[in-house]
Scaffold this active site. Sequence first.
Site, short mmCIF file in Angstrom:
data_model
loop_
_atom_site.label_atom_id
_atom_site.label_comp_id
_atom_site.label_asym_id
_atom_site.label_seq_id
_atom_site.Cartn_x
_atom_site.Cartn_y
_atom_site.Cartn_z
N PHE A 14 15.88 -46.83 -36.62
CA PHE A 14 16.45 -47.58 -35.67
C PHE A 14 17.87 -47.86 -35.84
O PHE A 14 18.82 -47.96 -34.79
CB PHE A 14 15.46 -48.91 -35.38
N ARG B 218 12.97 -54.00 -30.98
CA ARG B 218 11.84 -54.27 -32.19
C ARG B 218 10.68 -53.77 -31.54
O ARG B 218 9.89 -54.47 -30.89
CB ARG B 218 11.89 -55.61 -32.55
N PHE C 78 7.29 -55.93 -42.12
CA PHE C 78 8.65 -55.97 -41.61
C PHE C 78 9.46 -54.46 -42.21
O PHE C 78 8.89 -54.16 -43.17
CB PHE C 78 9.58 -57.20 -42.57
N TYR D 51 32.27 -62.23 -65.49
CA TYR D 51 31.24 -61.04 -65.33
C TYR D 51 29.83 -61.57 -65.71
O TYR D 51 28.86 -61.14 -64.99
CB TYR D 51 31.88 -60.03 -66.17
N1 F0G Z 1 12.66 -60.04 -44.50
C1 F0G Z 1 12.73 -60.42 -43.32
C2 F0G Z 1 11.65 -61.20 -42.57
C3 F0G Z 1 14.11 -60.02 -42.52
O1 F0G Z 1 13.97 -60.59 -41.37
C4 F0G Z 1 14.83 -59.39 -43.36
C5 F0G Z 1 16.22 -58.91 -42.67
C6 F0G Z 1 14.58 -58.95 -44.65
C7 F0G Z 1 13.47 -59.35 -45.00
C8 F0G Z 1 15.53 -57.88 -45.43
O2 F0G Z 1 16.84 -58.68 -45.62
O3 F0G Z 1 18.78 -57.81 -44.26
O4 F0G Z 1 19.10 -59.28 -46.38
O5 F0G Z 1 18.24 -57.13 -46.64
N2 F0G Z 1 16.35 -59.04 -41.42
C9 F0G Z 1 17.37 -58.67 -40.52
C10 F0G Z 1 17.14 -58.92 -39.06
C11 F0G Z 1 18.15 -57.29 -40.78
O6 F0G Z 1 18.15 -58.55 -38.11
O7 F0G Z 1 16.02 -59.30 -38.68
P1 F0G Z 1 18.22 -58.13 -45.71
#
Ligand code: F0G
Length: 437
Positions: A421, A354, A96, A44
């Site tokens: 989305f 997107r 993002f 743990y």
């Molecule tokens: N930052 C970027 C640039 C990302 O592309 C993603 C996730 C995240 C942060 C968040 O990370 O999903 O591990 O919580 N992108 C995925 C995609 C979901 O399909 O582009 P996460």
Amino acid sequence: MAEAGYNTFLLRSEDVYIDLLTDSGTNAMSDRQWSAMMMGDEAYAGARSFYNMERAVREIYGFKHMVPTHQGRGAEHLISRILIRPGHVIPGNMYFTTTRVHQEMQGGMFVDVVIDEAHDPAAQHPFKGNVDIFKLAEAIQTYGAQNVPYVNVACTVNLAGGQPVSMQNLRDVRELCASHGIRVWCDATRAVENAFFIKDREPGYADKPVRAILHEMMSYFDGCTMSAKKDCLVNIGGFLAMNDETILQQAREQVVIFEGMPTYGGLAGRDMEAIAQGIYEMVDDAYIAHRVNQVRYLGEQLRAAGVPIVEPIGGHAVFLDARRFLPQLDQEEFPAQALAAELYIDSGVRAMERGIVSSGRDPMTKENRRPKLELVRLTIPRRVYTDRHMDVVAWSVKSLYERREEIRGLDMVYEPPTLRFFSARFEPQPVGVKTLA
Ligand code: F0G
């Protein structure tokens, strides 16, 4: 597609032939990663697996400290809680989805400081993810340095098409921020792909190993958020890394509330072992060259056929430009959503919207944000598909392009309040609603 509400997120994977929804967590792990998982220490607290992961992050990224999280957005949540207060402004090189939501949930406001070229799918620029230093300086001037807790630089920029940031730009951002005492944070989710582009395109880096380039990139940051589900070649995991001890202390206090103890942060010991091993594998020059070149292989076939795509071709995906693909549709008829649905119907290939659906509504005005980019992302998982799979995808996209005038828009019939989305539902517009030009 009708059962899934014309939303590729709502399909069952069993019903998908080639799955290009995302490169997130869809990687194939190596024999060494699977072996490492067998060595997972599931204690743990203070598990050996945590220290293995910490060592890998220190060695390859160069940050002193690391707190594991269940995935990238877990790390975004922590850093947003720690640094953002109501009224703060967080400049970044394009938004993002999850990053911005966490900033807004803490009362912060995202300000876009990416160069203009990033918003133009056809603009040619070797480092289209670069921060516009003048826009950044202007934002600091307008809002005051005391209201900018940090600048968030994503390498690469996912929503711009997987576009990289140059080393020179990272130095410039660092210098400007240092002069105002502002921290610089990296979204390092696809930083290895970014490092490959620096090797490929930036003078002086051709002979450097990707590993050294990544290390130099990270040296310009105070810390990073990371979705290990991408670069690190695993199926789940993430981390928040930093040099500052006070932020480490706060991260440890927060992670235990939202994720788990600071030595596991929502992950099993075996997950941390797989990440540690993946971190060493991801900086193999031959591997990363193959990965980025496979994306290019798909993109070049589409470009040769005249299909409108985002250029230059990015690191993790080929993005179809739905505005130019379906000029007969208004953005509020969801052209990218409609195109992704048509692609699935044509060939069982699953892609991701997107565009306006992903962008959501403005929290103040409640209006749809109308992003300049209205894209369909064909995202390539790492070490999963062969080039022959890419050929099938190219054939299908080309055949859609040939009959593009038949493709109709969609109506949104269910809209969830945040990150719509993922679960919004659509119906095709009734025939005859719109006369094609
Ligand atoms: N930052 C970027 C640039 C990302 O592309 C993603 C996730 C995240 C942060 C968040 O990370 O999903 O591990 O919580 N992108 C995925 C995609 C979901 O399909 O582009 P996460």
